[in-house]
Design a protein around this motif. Structure first.
Motif, mmCIF file in Angstrom:
data_model
loop_
_atom_site.group_PDB
_atom_site.id
_atom_site.type_symbol
_atom_site.label_atom_id
_atom_site.label_comp_id
_atom_site.label_asym_id
_atom_site.label_seq_id
_atom_site.Cartn_x
_atom_site.Cartn_y
_atom_site.Cartn_z
ATOM 1 N N SER A 1 37.827 21.239 50.055
ATOM 2 C CA SER A 1 38.745 22.364 49.842
ATOM 3 C C SER A 1 38.884 22.645 48.359
ATOM 4 N N ALA A 2 39.386 23.836 48.063
ATOM 5 C CA ALA A 2 39.601 24.264 46.686
ATOM 6 C C ALA A 2 40.833 25.153 46.645
ATOM 7 N N ASN A 3 41.510 25.162 45.505
ATOM 8 C CA ASN A 3 42.702 25.980 45.306
ATOM 9 C C ASN A 3 42.544 26.854 44.073
ATOM 10 N N ALA A 4 43.216 27.984 44.074
ATOM 11 C CA ALA A 4 43.231 28.871 42.906
ATOM 12 C C ALA A 4 44.554 29.632 42.890
ATOM 13 N N PHE A 5 44.857 30.190 41.740
ATOM 14 C CA PHE A 5 46.040 31.023 41.578
ATOM 15 C C PHE A 5 45.593 32.352 40.998
ATOM 16 N N ALA A 6 46.210 33.434 41.478
ATOM 17 C CA ALA A 6 45.791 34.764 41.026
ATOM 18 C C ALA A 6 46.952 35.738 41.103
ATOM 19 N N MET A 7 46.723 36.916 40.528
ATOM 20 C CA MET A 7 47.697 37.990 40.636
ATOM 21 C C MET A 7 46.981 39.297 40.890
ATOM 22 N N ASP A 8 47.705 40.217 41.509
ATOM 23 C CA ASP A 8 47.232 41.576 41.773
ATOM 24 C C ASP A 8 48.194 42.541 41.101
ATOM 25 N N LEU A 9 47.677 43.652 40.605
ATOM 26 C CA LEU A 9 48.492 44.707 40.015
ATOM 27 C C LEU A 9 48.161 46.009 40.737
ATOM 28 N N GLY A 10 49.167 46.803 41.032
ATOM 29 C CA GLY A 10 48.928 48.055 41.737
ATOM 30 C C GLY A 10 49.821 49.174 41.258
ATOM 31 N N LEU A 11 49.340 50.389 41.449
ATOM 32 C CA LEU A 11 50.043 51.595 41.039
ATOM 33 C C LEU A 11 49.918 52.610 42.169
ATOM 34 N N ILE A 12 51.028 53.238 42.549
ATOM 35 C CA ILE A 12 51.011 54.271 43.585
ATOM 36 C C ILE A 12 51.651 55.535 43.020
ATOM 37 N N ALA A 13 50.931 56.651 43.174
ATOM 38 C CA ALA A 13 51.440 57.948 42.710
ATOM 39 C C ALA A 13 51.574 58.880 43.912
ATOM 40 N N ARG A 14 52.634 59.669 43.905
ATOM 41 C CA ARG A 14 52.887 60.653 44.952
ATOM 42 C C ARG A 14 52.963 62.041 44.322
ATOM 43 N N PRO A 15 51.829 62.757 44.287
ATOM 44 C CA PRO A 15 51.866 64.126 43.750
ATOM 45 C C PRO A 15 52.755 65.003 44.632
#
Length: 189
Positions: free
Chosen positions: A45-59
């Protein structure tokens, strides 16, 4: 040994995540997710740590949403003495779900490090508006997961349970289940 079965191998993966999103303008939201990842293949087994970034626009178009995200920015998975980078991805997409409609459509383009760019197109229909939905989509990926997928979802108050199924690929069918709790009720815009 070519052409002969040598045994059975099992593989599984799990992700624990915590996310936060907030409006930064009337028409624009920003979100971040922190993730702890575990991959297992037989006894390794293996482990990792991460992050996600997101942007939502509503025209200012009824039901239109535009999104972009950067996914899996983090540490490598280390299996025994071999280090594997996470599949860093950049996504862009457009969704349309008019305010009074029980349906929605979505399209995504996805670039993932070391893979071809893929397109995804899907739709959903709310059988019981706000509570029960069915979904279907198609994916052009050249890796595992290519083809048609189907799914459903159930929402109640601030709790959501979603399921997706992708029929057999080279290593078998894929089932994805997610359980989500929103600390604040969803606000329609």
């Amino acid at each position: 040994v070519a052409g002969k079965s040598t045994g059975i191998a099992t593989a599984q993966s799990g992700v624990f995540s915590a996310a936060y999103a907030a409006p930064i303008r009337e028409f624009l939201d920003l979100g971040i997710t922190a993730k702890a990842i575990n991959e297992r293949f037989d006894e390794v087994s293996a482990n990792a740590f991460a992050m996600d970034l997101g942007l939502i626009a509503r025209p200012r178009i009824d039901g239109l949403t535009i999104g972009a995200s950067l996914l899996n920015l983090g540490t490598n998975l280390i299996f025994l003495n071999r280090s594997e980078p996470l599949p860093l991805s950049i996504r862009g997409g457009v969704a349309l779900r008019p305010e009074d409609a029980n349906w929605g459509v979505i399209g995504d383009l996805v670039w993932t490090r070391g893979q071809s760019t893929e397109a995804k197109v899907g739709g959903e229909y709310w059988i019981w508006p706000g509570h029960v939905v069915v979904r279907a989509g198609i994916n052009t990926a050249d890796q595992l997961g290519r083809g048609v997928s189907i799914g459903s979802g159930f929402n109640w108050s601030q709790l959501a349970l979603d399921y997706a199924y992708t029929p057999a690929s080279e290593i078998g069918s894929s089932h994805l289940v997610s359980l989500t709790y929103a600390f604040q009720p969803h606000v329609s815009r």
